[in-house]
Write a protein that holds these residues in place. Sequence first.
Motif, PDB file in Angstrom:
ATOM      1  N   TYR A 169       0.835  -1.198   0.000  1.00 48.48           N
ATOM      2  CA  TYR A 169       0.000   0.000   0.000  1.00 48.48           C
ATOM      3  C   TYR A 169       0.874   1.255   0.000  1.00 48.48           C
ATOM      4  N   ASP A 170       0.518   2.195  -0.866  1.00 47.37           N
ATOM      5  CA  ASP A 170       1.235   3.457  -0.953  1.00 47.37           C
ATOM      6  C   ASP A 170       0.641   4.404   0.088  1.00 47.37           C
ATOM      7  N   ALA A 171       0.976   4.141   1.339  1.00 49.12           N
ATOM      8  CA  ALA A 171       0.367   4.891   2.435  1.00 49.12           C
ATOM      9  C   ALA A 171       1.331   4.930   3.606  1.00 49.12           C
ATOM     10  N   PRO A 172       1.312   6.005   4.397  1.00 51.05           N
ATOM     11  CA  PRO A 172       2.179   6.075   5.575  1.00 51.05           C
ATOM     12  C   PRO A 172       1.670   5.183   6.696  1.00 51.05           C
ATOM     13  N   ILE A 173       2.580   4.764   7.551  1.00 51.17           N
ATOM     14  CA  ILE A 173       2.231   4.083   8.801  1.00 51.17           C
ATOM     15  C   ILE A 173       2.222   5.153   9.880  1.00 51.17           C
ATOM     16  N   VAL A 174       1.068   5.341  10.500  1.00 52.45           N
ATOM     17  CA  VAL A 174       0.876   6.415  11.479  1.00 52.45           C
ATOM     18  C   VAL A 174       0.625   5.765  12.837  1.00 52.45           C
ATOM     19  N   ALA A 175       1.452   6.095  13.832  1.00 51.32           N
ATOM     20  CA  ALA A 175       1.322   5.445  15.135  1.00 51.32           C
ATOM     21  C   ALA A 175       1.867   6.363  16.214  1.00 51.32           C
ATOM     22  N   SER A 176       1.538   6.048  17.468  1.00 53.16           N
ATOM     23  CA  SER A 176       2.120   6.762  18.599  1.00 53.16           C
ATOM     24  C   SER A 176       3.620   6.468  18.655  1.00 53.16           C
ATOM     25  N   PRO A 177       4.418   7.321  19.311  1.00 50.61           N
ATOM     26  CA  PRO A 177       5.881   7.200  19.231  1.00 50.61           C
ATOM     27  C   PRO A 177       6.449   5.836  19.640  1.00 50.61           C
ATOM     28  N   PHE A 178       6.011   5.283  20.765  1.00 53.48           N
ATOM     29  CA  PHE A 178       6.542   3.985  21.194  1.00 53.48           C
ATOM     30  C   PHE A 178       6.148   2.882  20.215  1.00 53.48           C
ATOM     31  N   THR A 179       4.885   2.888  19.795  1.00 52.69           N
ATOM     32  CA  THR A 179       4.425   1.892  18.828  1.00 52.69           C
ATOM     33  C   THR A 179       5.210   2.005  17.534  1.00 52.69           C
ATOM     34  N   LEU A 180       5.442   3.230  17.075  1.00 49.72           N
ATOM     35  CA  LEU A 180       6.155   3.430  15.810  1.00 49.72           C
ATOM     36  C   LEU A 180       7.582   2.918  15.894  1.00 49.72           C
ATOM     37  N   GLU A 181       8.214   3.100  17.034  1.00 50.39           N
ATOM     38  CA  GLU A 181       9.578   2.593  17.195  1.00 50.39           C
ATOM     39  C   GLU A 181       9.603   1.066  17.126  1.00 50.39           C
ATOM     40  N   LEU A 182       8.605   0.411  17.704  1.00 47.62           N
ATOM     41  CA  LEU A 182       8.531  -1.048  17.615  1.00 47.62           C
ATOM     42  C   LEU A 182       8.260  -1.493  16.187  1.00 47.62           C
ATOM     43  N   VAL A 183       7.436  -0.734  15.461  1.00 42.90           N
ATOM     44  CA  VAL A 183       7.198  -1.035  14.039  1.00 42.90           C
ATOM     45  C   VAL A 183       8.503  -0.930  13.259  1.00 42.90           C
ATOM     46  N   LYS A 184       9.300   0.108  13.528  1.00 36.62           N
ATOM     47  CA  LYS A 184      10.589   0.254  12.863  1.00 36.62           C
ATOM     48  C   LYS A 184      11.464  -0.975  13.081  1.00 36.62           C
ATOM     49  N   GLN A 185      11.466  -1.483  14.301  1.00 32.43           N
ATOM     50  CA  GLN A 185      12.287  -2.653  14.604  1.00 32.43           C
ATOM     51  C   GLN A 185      11.787  -3.891  13.864  1.00 32.43           C
ATOM     52  N   GLU A 186      10.460  -4.027  13.741  1.00 33.11           N
ATOM     53  CA  GLU A 186       9.904  -5.134  12.954  1.00 33.11           C
ATOM     54  C   GLU A 186      10.353  -5.029  11.497  1.00 33.11           C
ATOM     55  N   ILE A 187      10.296  -3.834  10.956  1.00 31.46           N
ATOM     56  CA  ILE A 187      10.686  -3.613   9.558  1.00 31.46           C
ATOM     57  C   ILE A 187      12.177  -3.875   9.376  1.00 31.46           C
ATOM     58  N   ASP A 188      13.001  -3.428  10.328  1.00 34.21           N
ATOM     59  CA  ASP A 188      14.446  -3.624  10.224  1.00 34.21           C
ATOM     60  C   ASP A 188      14.830  -5.099  10.245  1.00 34.21           C
ATOM     61  N   SER A 189      14.038  -5.926  10.943  1.00 33.03           N
ATOM     62  CA  SER A 189      14.360  -7.358  11.030  1.00 33.03           C
ATOM     63  C   SER A 189      13.800  -8.162   9.854  1.00 33.03           C
ATOM     64  N   GLU A 190      12.986  -7.531   9.014  1.00 33.64           N
ATOM     65  CA  GLU A 190      12.365  -8.211   7.882  1.00 33.64           C
ATOM     66  C   GLU A 190      13.415  -8.538   6.813  1.00 33.64           C
ATOM     67  N   GLU A 191      13.413  -9.794   6.352  1.00 37.07           N
ATOM     68  CA  GLU A 191      14.402 -10.244   5.387  1.00 37.07           C
ATOM     69  C   GLU A 191      13.822 -10.554   4.006  1.00 37.07           C
ATOM     70  N   LYS A 192      12.502 -10.590   3.892  1.00 38.95           N
ATOM     71  CA  LYS A 192      11.877 -10.981   2.632  1.00 38.95           C
ATOM     72  C   LYS A 192      11.444  -9.780   1.806  1.00 38.95           C
ATOM     73  N   PHE A 193      10.888  -8.766   2.463  1.00 32.13           N
ATOM     74  CA  PHE A 193      10.314  -7.623   1.761  1.00 32.13           C
ATOM     75  C   PHE A 193      10.997  -6.329   2.184  1.00 32.13           C
ATOM     76  N   GLY A 194      11.066  -5.396   1.238  1.00 34.53           N
ATOM     77  CA  GLY A 194      11.517  -4.052   1.558  1.00 34.53           C
ATOM     78  C   GLY A 194      10.318  -3.180   1.869  1.00 34.53           C
ATOM     79  N   VAL A 195      10.245  -2.667   3.084  1.00 32.14           N
ATOM     80  CA  VAL A 195       9.112  -1.839   3.500  1.00 32.14           C
ATOM     81  C   VAL A 195       9.577  -0.391   3.501  1.00 32.14           C
ATOM     82  N   GLU A 196       9.079   0.394   2.557  1.00 35.60           N
ATOM     83  CA  GLU A 196       9.536   1.771   2.395  1.00 35.60           C
ATOM     84  C   GLU A 196       8.431   2.785   2.684  1.00 35.60           C
ATOM     85  N   ASN A 197       7.350   2.340   3.320  1.00 33.22           N
ATOM     86  CA  ASN A 197       6.284   3.274   3.696  1.00 33.22           C
ATOM     87  C   ASN A 197       6.838   4.369   4.601  1.00 33.22           C
TER      88      ASN A 197
END
Length: 446
Positions: free
Chosen positions: A97-125
């Motif tokens: 989806y061509d859309a931003p991920i919008v979250a509270s600061p702590f949640t967003l930081e955890l999302v970043k960590q999930e994305i950083d550990s992802e090995e199959k897909f590039g998540v550039e939202n």
Amino acid sequence: MEIEIATIGGYEEVGRQMTAVRAGNDVVVFDMGLNLSKVLIHDNVETERMHSLDLIDMGAIPDDRVMSDLEGDVQAIVPTHGHLDHIGAISKLAHRYDAPIVASPFTLELVKQEIDSEEKFGVENDLRAMEAGETMSISEGVELEFVNVTHSVIDAINPVLHTPEGAVVYGLDKRIDHDPVIGDPIDMDRFRQIGDEGVLCYIEDCTNAGKKGRTPSESVARRHLKDALTSMEDYDGGIVATTFSSHIARVKSLVEFADDIGRQPVLLGRSMEKYSGTAERLDFVDFPDDLGMYGHRKSVDRTFEQIMSEGKEDYLPIVTGHQGEPRAMLTRMARGETPYELENGDKVVFSARVIPEPTNEGQRYQAERLLGMQGARIYDDIHVSGHLRREGHYEMLEALRPDNLIPAHQSMEGFAPYVDTAEAFGFEIGEDLHITRNGNMIQLVE
């Protein structure tokens, strides 16, 4: 304006939450979660290396292919809080989806960590932080608002999509806590204001809908935990505690009470280091400067060796494994796979409840049996839930007075108690009370 809701995940189970709301030509997605039990029943599954379609087939993440039936463009992906059943599929699905991920600061930081550990897909939202109490324009006449709620993880919100037809309130997950250990109380005043302005639809978490009374405050769990640990103050053997790694308020209490009884706390396990380290870095919690946090197995084992060398009576290890997860720290301890030696009379404090799901219940039972075989004494269920009980549901319905109601976050069986509560308020199945399944569409305004 046409308003349509796609109930994509979390409407047949507790886990893999995902809901999409279409307002005219604009779509906002709430949550993209993981059903961890579907992963744990397989040996050595590494989700970060798996394709999304394989995880969909396993029932581990939402089947978002139904999104193609929604006539509109996704404008935002909005996770409500940092638990994996709400953010664990973002790294697998968000790139579609061509859309931003919008979250509270702590949640967003955890999302970043999930994305950083992802090995199959590039998540550039794009990643956008938004605080509780703030709003974001989606389009003309459509606005996203975050309302502060209290849950078993910090920085949780309930998102509200304001439309010309009324508000859509996505109510997962919360309890009504007026005395939280960390953060602000739930913003019931704002919910009442939104109710006065008009609520088209309320989507509600039904996890504890069958339990009488109200969910106690986290401050109650804190007092219970203090009482339990203080009762062990004179014990000269080992004491070990475990809780949800994401439950920063509970971890904070454990760290403080360890010091009160003359023991050095130490946080052990990958997720324990991840959540507490992130919370401290973002200034949500202030831990002692000398608090050790170790996630790597070699570092953990070195810490256990130090504890055994200096004396178990001087330490309180706070470890992962409250559900008996096979690779978690407490389970390894129970199997004798660490340098920490449990002995007859040692105390193990479970400041968590068993998540009511067969995989978790089986694993937890096995872990407790193994601990008991080594002579450990179990202190169980020193906990309060992060979800509303019946009286909390009454209070939310009285505050919001929605035109339509959609139960979520449960199985069909789990919906039944909430349906009874809703019917007592005058809602009718098939009219304004919508019982649904994963993959369904509900047209609220044509």
